[in-house]
Design a protein around this motif. Structure first.
Motif, PDB file in Angstrom:
ATOM      1  N   PRO A 289       0.820  -1.223   0.000  1.00 13.73           N
ATOM      2  CA  PRO A 289       0.000   0.000   0.000  1.00 13.73           C
ATOM      3  C   PRO A 289       0.852   1.270   0.000  1.00 13.73           C
ATOM      4  O   PRO A 289       0.430   2.295  -0.572  1.00 13.73           O
TER       5      PRO A 289
ATOM      6  N   THR B  21      -8.580  -0.863  -5.035  1.00 17.82           N
ATOM      7  CA  THR B  21      -8.244  -0.706  -3.616  1.00 17.82           C
ATOM      8  C   THR B  21      -8.137  -2.057  -2.909  1.00 17.82           C
ATOM      9  O   THR B  21      -7.324  -2.231  -1.997  1.00 17.82           O
TER      10      THR B  21
ATOM     11  N   THR C  71      -4.616  -3.267  -3.610  1.00 16.07           N
ATOM     12  CA  THR C  71      -3.489  -2.421  -3.209  1.00 16.07           C
ATOM     13  C   THR C  71      -3.516  -1.982  -1.746  1.00 16.07           C
ATOM     14  O   THR C  71      -2.492  -1.556  -1.218  1.00 16.07           O
ATOM     15  N   VAL C  72      -4.669  -2.098  -1.094  1.00 12.71           N
ATOM     16  CA  VAL C  72      -4.767  -1.643   0.296  1.00 12.71           C
ATOM     17  C   VAL C  72      -5.341  -2.726   1.207  1.00 12.71           C
ATOM     18  O   VAL C  72      -4.711  -3.133   2.185  1.00 12.71           O
TER      19      VAL C  72
ATOM     20  N   THR D 134      -3.043  -5.150   3.697  1.00  8.98           N
ATOM     21  CA  THR D 134      -3.191  -4.775   5.105  1.00  8.98           C
ATOM     22  C   THR D 134      -3.639  -5.976   5.940  1.00  8.98           C
ATOM     23  O   THR D 134      -3.101  -6.249   7.025  1.00  8.98           O
TER      24      THR D 134
END
Length: 483
Positions: free
Chosen positions: A397, A409, A412-413, A417
């Protein structure tokens, strides 16, 4: 073909790794072979059953799902980074050069630890196989040294040669486990087939934490798919596919094989059988359901499984060393590629010599090949690779916040996470239960735990020195290769 021949015969043109050599299956063979499925099942899974109960198969599924989540962000980033440095290149782009250089040293120590320690396992397993099949006592050192030479030769040859060897060996080791599974399924197990291993009452128990520690360790090396990017065909597609294939295969296959051995003895009897003879659990099962000849084959294939794992890690290490030599961090001589085989052969020679020094050193000290050479060298390597996975998950991220992209998202996040949280939990489980991996004293265990962070800190120091003394090398570290 004529262009390749002309390049190889022209002294003024430096040889490079052979691009377009590996497809999805080839890369998957390297990664799955590094995990050594047969060795993990016959040697480690019985302990998972003993300590975690009949819910152990679910632990391998949970570990596989966690690493699949990690792979989402990891492979997404692989489409944007073409460096051969894999982990350290990803971490550098996301978290900066100092952290990336620390990760580079950690990768070298991690992969070397995972490989060199396994020579102790090769010596121990080879000795046990000779005793079981021929009734002779063979010292472990000659077996380990023969393995060093064999693996050194395999790394010297072309990557296609290595892929073919690993393909054959992987079929053999998985084939013997499939044979066991067939025998158990046909005969219906000890008391009929049961799905109790996946029931919440058997999965959500205190022993599952121990199973998860073993399960995450069983996947070590799966992320090395990206190391072969420069030799892959259509790497933007091949590398992600190989990563998902490896994770899916290992997760499902591990869970299935552990479930099979539980069915072979029965839900109520398997824990007692594992306690009585954990190392013989799979051998007893295959003898009962297939025959003694199959148990003999399993002994042989465990040795070839270990050889496959060694060769896979050796090839990965050589490519890391090649990338770091090209970066100017390691000696330039380690960046030499063989003009005919297109292998990073000088890095391979150096790695073989390092392995020789460590193996002979442990032997000279009178160390046990399994309890000390394998476990004491492997464990810090395993922790180091887990730490790299965690740093890579955090880097994803951070990287995508810095660049323009059209990725979603979720990739990538969210996925990285979640993966970071799960991987941090996995590291905590391994460290908390490290005595189960090493069987060593608290002093030795503490030392083994601190090696990885100490190496990372040394890498931060190296980054400071490079920025001060060799600013050009520091500035170009993990830069994208020219088109």
């Amino acid at each position: 073909m004529s262009v390749t021949a002309r390049e190889e015969s022209t002294p003024s043109v430096a040889a490079t790794l052979r691009s377009g050599s590996l497809g999805t299956a080839d890369i998957a063979f390297f990664v799955i072979s590094a995990a050594a499925p047969l060795t993990v099942m016959a040697g480690v899974a019985p302990l998972a059953v003993l300590l975690g109960g009949i819910g152990a198969p679910a632990g391998y599924l949970i570990a596989g799902i966690t690493l699949a989540v990690f792979a989402v962000g990891f492979t997404t980033m692989s489409r944007h980074i073409r460096s051969g440095g894999a982990f350290y290149a990803y971490i550098t782009r996301g978290l900066g050069r100092p952290v990336g250089i620390g990760a580079a040293l950690l990768a070298l120590i991690g992969y070397n630890g995972m490989e060199i320690g396994v020579y102790g396992l090769l010596g121990s397993a080879g000795r046990d196989t000779a005793k079981a099949l021929f009734g002779v006592d063979v010292p472990w050192l000659p077996i380990a040294l023969a393995g060093l030479l064999l693996i050194g030769y395999g790394g010297y040859r072309s990557i296609e040669f290595g892929a073919k060897v690993l393909g054959v060996l992987l079929v053999a080791e998985t084939g013997i486990l499939v044979l066991l599974a067939g025998g158990v399924l046909v005969k219906g197990g000890a008391h009929g087939l049961s799905g109790a291993s996946f029931a919440p009452g058997h999965v959500l128990v205190s022993g599952t934490a121990v199973v998860l520690a073993f399960a995450f360790a069983a996947f070590t090396g799966f992320e090395s798919t990206v190391i072969y990017r420069r030799e892959a065909r259509d790497p933007e597609r091949t590398v992600p596919r190989a990563t998902y294939v490896a994770v899916a295969f290992l997760g499902l296959f591990y869970a299935f094989c552990v479930w099979i051995v539980i069915q072979a003895f029965g839900n109520d009897e398997v824990i007692a059988a594992a306690a009585k003879d954990p190392g013989g659990l799979f051998f007893s099962a295959i003898t009962s359901y297939v025959g003694g000849w199959a148990a003999d084959l399993m002994h042989v294939f465990i040795v070839t499984s270990i050889i496959a794992s060694l060769l896979a890690f050796h090839n990965a290490i050589n490519r890391y060393a090649l990338a770091l030599a090209e970066e100017g961090v390691l000696a330039k001589s380690l960046g030499t590629v063989h003009p005919r085989h297109r292998s990073p052969y000088t890095a391979g020679i150096a790695q073989t010599v390092l392995g020789l020094v460590v193996v002979v050193g442990f032997w000279a000290a009178g160390a046990d090949p399994y309890n000390q050479l394998l476990l004491w060298v492997n464990t810090p390597g395993m922790i180091g690779l887990f730490a790299l996975q965690l740093l890579a998950a955090i880097a994803v991220p951070c990287y995508f916040r810095k660049v323009r992209h059209d990725e979603g998202t979720l990739r990538t996040v969210v996925a990285p996470t979640v993966a970071a949280v799960l991987l941090a939990t996995a590291i905590g489980l391994v460290i908390t239960h490290i005595d189960l991996f090493t069987g060593a004293s608290s002093t030795v265990n503490t030392l083994l735990i601190v090696i990885a962070p100490a190496v990372f800190v040394a890498g931060l120091g190296l980054a400071w020195w490079l920025r001060r003394e060799r600013p050009a090398v520091y500035a170009e570290f993990a830069a994208e290769p020219a088109e």
